[in-house]
Write a protein that holds these residues in place. Structure first.
Motif, PDB file in Angstrom:
ATOM      1  N   GLY A   1     -10.473 -39.185  -9.529  1.00 27.52           N
ATOM      2  CA  GLY A   1     -10.590 -39.440 -10.958  1.00 27.52           C
ATOM      3  C   GLY A   1     -10.172 -38.265 -11.825  1.00 27.52           C
ATOM      4  N   PRO A   2     -10.765 -37.083 -11.637  1.00 29.81           N
ATOM      5  CA  PRO A   2     -10.357 -35.925 -12.453  1.00 29.81           C
ATOM      6  C   PRO A   2      -8.887 -35.535 -12.260  1.00 29.81           C
ATOM      7  CG  PRO A   2     -12.497 -35.543 -11.437  1.00 29.81           C
ATOM      8  CD  PRO A   2     -11.962 -36.799 -10.831  1.00 29.81           C
ATOM      9  N   LEU A   3      -8.377 -35.670 -11.034  1.00 26.69           N
ATOM     10  CA  LEU A   3      -6.975 -35.329 -10.798  1.00 26.69           C
ATOM     11  C   LEU A   3      -6.054 -36.223 -11.628  1.00 26.69           C
ATOM     12  CD1 LEU A   3      -7.111 -34.817  -6.927  1.00 26.69           C
ATOM     13  CD2 LEU A   3      -6.797 -33.047  -8.648  1.00 26.69           C
ATOM     14  N   VAL A   4      -6.345 -37.522 -11.642  1.00 28.03           N
ATOM     15  CA  VAL A   4      -5.518 -38.453 -12.411  1.00 28.03           C
ATOM     16  C   VAL A   4      -5.733 -38.252 -13.911  1.00 28.03           C
ATOM     17  CG1 VAL A   4      -5.060 -40.892 -12.869  1.00 28.03           C
ATOM     18  CG2 VAL A   4      -5.424 -40.116 -10.521  1.00 28.03           C
ATOM     19  N   ALA A   5      -6.966 -37.977 -14.320  1.00 22.05           N
ATOM     20  CA  ALA A   5      -7.236 -37.737 -15.739  1.00 22.05           C
ATOM     21  C   ALA A   5      -6.409 -36.567 -16.247  1.00 22.05           C
ATOM     22  CB  ALA A   5      -8.731 -37.483 -15.948  1.00 22.05           C
ATOM     23  N   ARG A   6      -6.369 -35.493 -15.500  1.00 25.03           N
ATOM     24  CA  ARG A   6      -5.565 -34.328 -15.901  1.00 25.03           C
ATOM     25  C   ARG A   6      -4.096 -34.697 -15.960  1.00 25.03           C
ATOM     26  NH1 ARG A   6      -7.598 -28.536 -15.082  1.00 25.03           N
ATOM     27  NH2 ARG A   6      -5.407 -28.174 -15.509  1.00 25.03           N
ATOM     28  N   ARG A   7      -3.642 -35.437 -14.957  1.00 23.92           N
ATOM     29  CA  ARG A   7      -2.231 -35.788 -14.915  1.00 23.92           C
ATOM     30  C   ARG A   7      -1.823 -36.637 -16.128  1.00 23.92           C
ATOM     31  NH1 ARG A   7       1.811 -35.753 -10.888  1.00 23.92           N
ATOM     32  NH2 ARG A   7       0.522 -34.093 -10.026  1.00 23.92           N
ATOM     33  N   HIS A   8      -2.750 -37.467 -16.622  1.00 24.61           N
ATOM     34  CA  HIS A   8      -2.456 -38.330 -17.759  1.00 24.61           C
ATOM     35  C   HIS A   8      -2.916 -37.731 -19.090  1.00 24.61           C
ATOM     36  CE1 HIS A   8      -1.018 -42.124 -15.871  1.00 24.61           C
ATOM     37  NE2 HIS A   8      -1.592 -41.588 -14.810  1.00 24.61           N
ATOM     38  N   GLY A   9      -3.494 -36.539 -19.058  1.00 23.78           N
ATOM     39  CA  GLY A   9      -3.930 -35.914 -20.296  1.00 23.78           C
ATOM     40  C   GLY A   9      -5.129 -36.588 -20.920  1.00 23.78           C
ATOM     41  N   LEU A  10      -5.998 -37.154 -20.090  1.00 28.85           N
ATOM     42  CA  LEU A  10      -7.168 -37.877 -20.596  1.00 28.85           C
ATOM     43  C   LEU A  10      -8.436 -37.038 -20.473  1.00 28.85           C
ATOM     44  CD1 LEU A  10      -6.545 -41.353 -18.933  1.00 28.85           C
ATOM     45  CD2 LEU A  10      -6.473 -40.860 -21.385  1.00 28.85           C
TER      46      LEU A  10
ATOM     47  N   ARG B   1      -8.011 -30.161 -19.283  1.00 32.72           N
ATOM     48  CA  ARG B   1      -7.161 -31.227 -19.779  1.00 32.72           C
ATOM     49  C   ARG B   1      -5.716 -30.804 -19.772  1.00 32.72           C
ATOM     50  NH1 ARG B   1      -5.298 -33.241 -25.074  1.00 32.72           N
ATOM     51  NH2 ARG B   1      -4.865 -35.466 -24.788  1.00 32.72           N
ATOM     52  N   SER B   2      -4.881 -31.653 -19.179  1.00 30.83           N
ATOM     53  CA  SER B   2      -3.448 -31.412 -19.221  1.00 30.83           C
ATOM     54  C   SER B   2      -2.893 -31.940 -20.529  1.00 30.83           C
ATOM     55  CB  SER B   2      -2.770 -32.128 -18.042  1.00 30.83           C
ATOM     56  OG  SER B   2      -1.372 -32.112 -18.207  1.00 30.83           O
ATOM     57  N   ALA B   3      -1.900 -31.282 -21.082  1.00 30.17           N
ATOM     58  CA  ALA B   3      -1.321 -31.724 -22.345  1.00 30.17           C
ATOM     59  C   ALA B   3      -0.144 -32.667 -22.120  1.00 30.17           C
ATOM     60  CB  ALA B   3      -0.854 -30.504 -23.150  1.00 30.17           C
ATOM     61  N   VAL B   4       0.236 -32.918 -20.873  1.00 27.46           N
ATOM     62  CA  VAL B   4       1.427 -33.690 -20.574  1.00 27.46           C
ATOM     63  C   VAL B   4       1.059 -34.916 -19.760  1.00 27.46           C
ATOM     64  CG1 VAL B   4       3.715 -33.626 -19.513  1.00 27.46           C
ATOM     65  CG2 VAL B   4       2.771 -31.560 -20.534  1.00 27.46           C
ATOM     66  N   ARG B   5       1.648 -36.056 -20.118  1.00 20.42           N
ATOM     67  CA  ARG B   5       1.462 -37.260 -19.328  1.00 20.42           C
ATOM     68  C   ARG B   5       2.578 -37.346 -18.301  1.00 20.42           C
ATOM     69  NH1 ARG B   5      -1.947 -41.359 -21.288  1.00 20.42           N
ATOM     70  NH2 ARG B   5      -2.956 -40.817 -23.250  1.00 20.42           N
ATOM     71  N   HIS B   6       2.233 -37.687 -17.069  1.00 21.80           N
ATOM     72  CA  HIS B   6       3.211 -37.775 -15.995  1.00 21.80           C
ATOM     73  C   HIS B   6       3.334 -39.219 -15.552  1.00 21.80           C
ATOM     74  CE1 HIS B   6       3.311 -33.355 -15.221  1.00 21.80           C
ATOM     75  NE2 HIS B   6       2.165 -33.451 -15.846  1.00 21.80           N
ATOM     76  N   PRO B   7       4.554 -39.714 -15.372  1.00 24.57           N
ATOM     77  CA  PRO B   7       4.730 -41.121 -15.010  1.00 24.57           C
ATOM     78  C   PRO B   7       4.472 -41.418 -13.551  1.00 24.57           C
ATOM     79  CG  PRO B   7       6.857 -40.036 -15.203  1.00 24.57           C
ATOM     80  CD  PRO B   7       5.824 -39.028 -15.621  1.00 24.57           C
ATOM     81  N   THR B   8       4.408 -40.402 -12.705  1.00 25.27           N
ATOM     82  CA  THR B   8       4.254 -40.658 -11.273  1.00 25.27           C
ATOM     83  C   THR B   8       2.871 -40.260 -10.803  1.00 25.27           C
ATOM     84  OG1 THR B   8       5.180 -38.483 -10.816  1.00 25.27           O
ATOM     85  CG2 THR B   8       6.707 -40.331 -10.823  1.00 25.27           C
TER      86      THR B   8
END
Length: 440
Positions: A118-127, A420-427
């Motif tokens: 969950g946290p890994l994907v949240a960071r990847r999507h900037g959530l 929090r990541s500032a960038v959304r990643h499509p993959t």
């Protein structure tokens, strides 16, 4: 607001999210879950929106893992939990959680501490994301006595971050935005087991960001101790209510969902203790039929019981020290006899005894006379009940699901912080295996 709960396939970790989700839904928000769908579907209310993540051969692998884990204790059980369950589960769930985020478009993720995807994907999507802490063990410096094990756990987490393409130097078990702890300091204790206050950041030591002060633990404001969260749960378990004896004290005996099959030597000792107490106490045993043995008529035995519905009718609980069972008992002001088996249970048992709300007994070498004395103590000594009721009052004041929902509503979709990541990643994050995880 759209909230996505990321959970492992474990009853005690799912139940609090059901209560919080129900409160959010009542306020007009939309909720969904993601995790191993085959295991989660029976645990969630009918009609729940559930996105599959980490299923694969989940049914078979869960049975195999449980068979291997059942007889482990101590460090061996902890090492198995991380190397064979939590890290592989995170890898398996990553693609599905990513897909759930794409499909549901949540504003906030609520990730269980053992659902690291969950946290890994949240960071990847900037959530922004909140931690759902369904056990308080991580807040009591669990590795103080075994620092090498703590270092090994930190290494496993760091390796997972690296293979997933996430930045280093953060701990996915502790959100920088909001940590929902389903307990209170009245049970956990302000000072922790070492009595030396809060500790600095570090995956091996526990929650980062807490400032130390003499004699007490201090947490930053985004740590919310909300107490237990109770809600409607799916239940197909009937119960012979007419068999409860109003003339005797009533005690539930339960080893929880995952540990019940480990009680082959424990249940006979319980039966002998029950015989010695039969004139004054009625034990209600939740245990597998093939392990319970010949249960005397003065007891009530069922394989499963409707625990939340039963608790208001009880005087005490004898259990394994599972966090949810302990907190549910204390939320009803019931003193406990705790026989911890593994994992966080010894820590929870220590919390109970240090709070004065119960007595700890041995599980592996349980004796009928020891159980008899412990049960008599919690039934006869009013101090245990007073302590249990003090914790009960703290739980009620904490607010449970209502407070959790309040805190989630105050978490803005644009929250910022070190996690929090500032960038959304499509993959989706990577899922390649890492190096040997046998452990120390």
């Amino acid at each position: 607001m759209r909230v996505l709960f990321v959970v492992p396939p474990l009853v005690g970790h799912v139940n609090p999210t059901i209560a919080v989700a129900a409160e959010l839904t009542a306020r007009g928000h939309q909720v969904a879950w993601t995790g191993p769908a085959a295991a989660l579907a029976p645990l969630l209310p009918a009609g729940s929106l559930l996105y599959a993540a980490g299923d694969g051969d989940a049914a078979d692998s869960t049975d195999v893992l449980h068979g291997r884990w059942r007889d482990l204790r101590g460090i061996a059980a902890l090492r198995f939990l991380w190397a064979e369950v939590l890290i592989p589960l995170a890898r398996a769930m990553l693609p599905g959680v990513h897909t759930a985020v794409e499909a549901f478009a949540p504003d906030v993720l609520v990730a269980d501490q053992q659902a690291l995807a969950g946290p890994l994907v949240a960071r990847r999507h900037g959530l922004p994301w909140a931690t759902s802490a369904t056990t308080s063990a991580e807040f009591t410096r669990p590795f103080d006595g075994v620092p090498k094990v703590g270092e090994w756990v930190a290494q496993r987490i760091a390796a997972l971050l690296a293979e997933s393409g996430a930045p280093s130097g953060w701990d996915p078990r502790f959100s920088p935005h909001l940590v929902l702890v389903f307990s209170t300091p009245a049970l956990i204790g302000d000072g922790g087991p070492s009595g030396d206050g809060a500790h600095a950041s570090g995956a091996a030591d526990g929650p980062p960001g807490a400032a130390a002060r003499p004699g007490a633990r201090s947490y930053p404001p985004h740590y919310a101790f909300v107490g237990p969260a109770f809600g409607a749960r799916p239940s197909a378990h009937a119960f012979p209510w007419h068999r409860l004896d109003p003339g005797r004290a009533r005690v539930l005996v339960s080893l929880g969902t995952l540990n019940r099959e480990a009680g082959a030597r424990f249940y006979p000792a319980v039966l002998r203790a029950a015989d010695a107490l039969a004139d004054r106490a009625q034990l209600i045993l939740a245990a597998p039929v093939d392990l319970a043995g010949t249960v005397p008529q003065h007891m009530v035995h069922q394989e499963y019981v409707p625990q939340l519905a039963l608790l208001p009718h009880l005087d005490a609980v004898l259990c394994h020290g599972g966090h949810n069972t302990v907190c549910e008992a204390l939320a009803h002001g019931l003193p406990l006899v705790v026989a911890p088996v593994r994992d966080d249970q010894p820590i929870v048992a220590r919390q109970v005894t240090e709070a004065g709300a119960g007595v700890r007994v041995r599980f592996g070498r349980a004796r009928a006379d020891e159980l008899h004395r412990a049960l008599a103590a919690v039934l006869d000594d009013p101090a245990h009940r007073r302590a249990a009721r003090r914790i009960q009052a703290s739980f009620a004041a904490a607010g449970g699901a209502l407070t959790a929902a309040d805190r989630l509503e105050k978490l803005p979709p644009g929250a910022t912080g070190p996690g929090r990541s500032a960038v959304r990643h499509p993959t989706p994050p990577g899922t390649a295996p890492t190096e040997n995880e046998k452990g120390p």
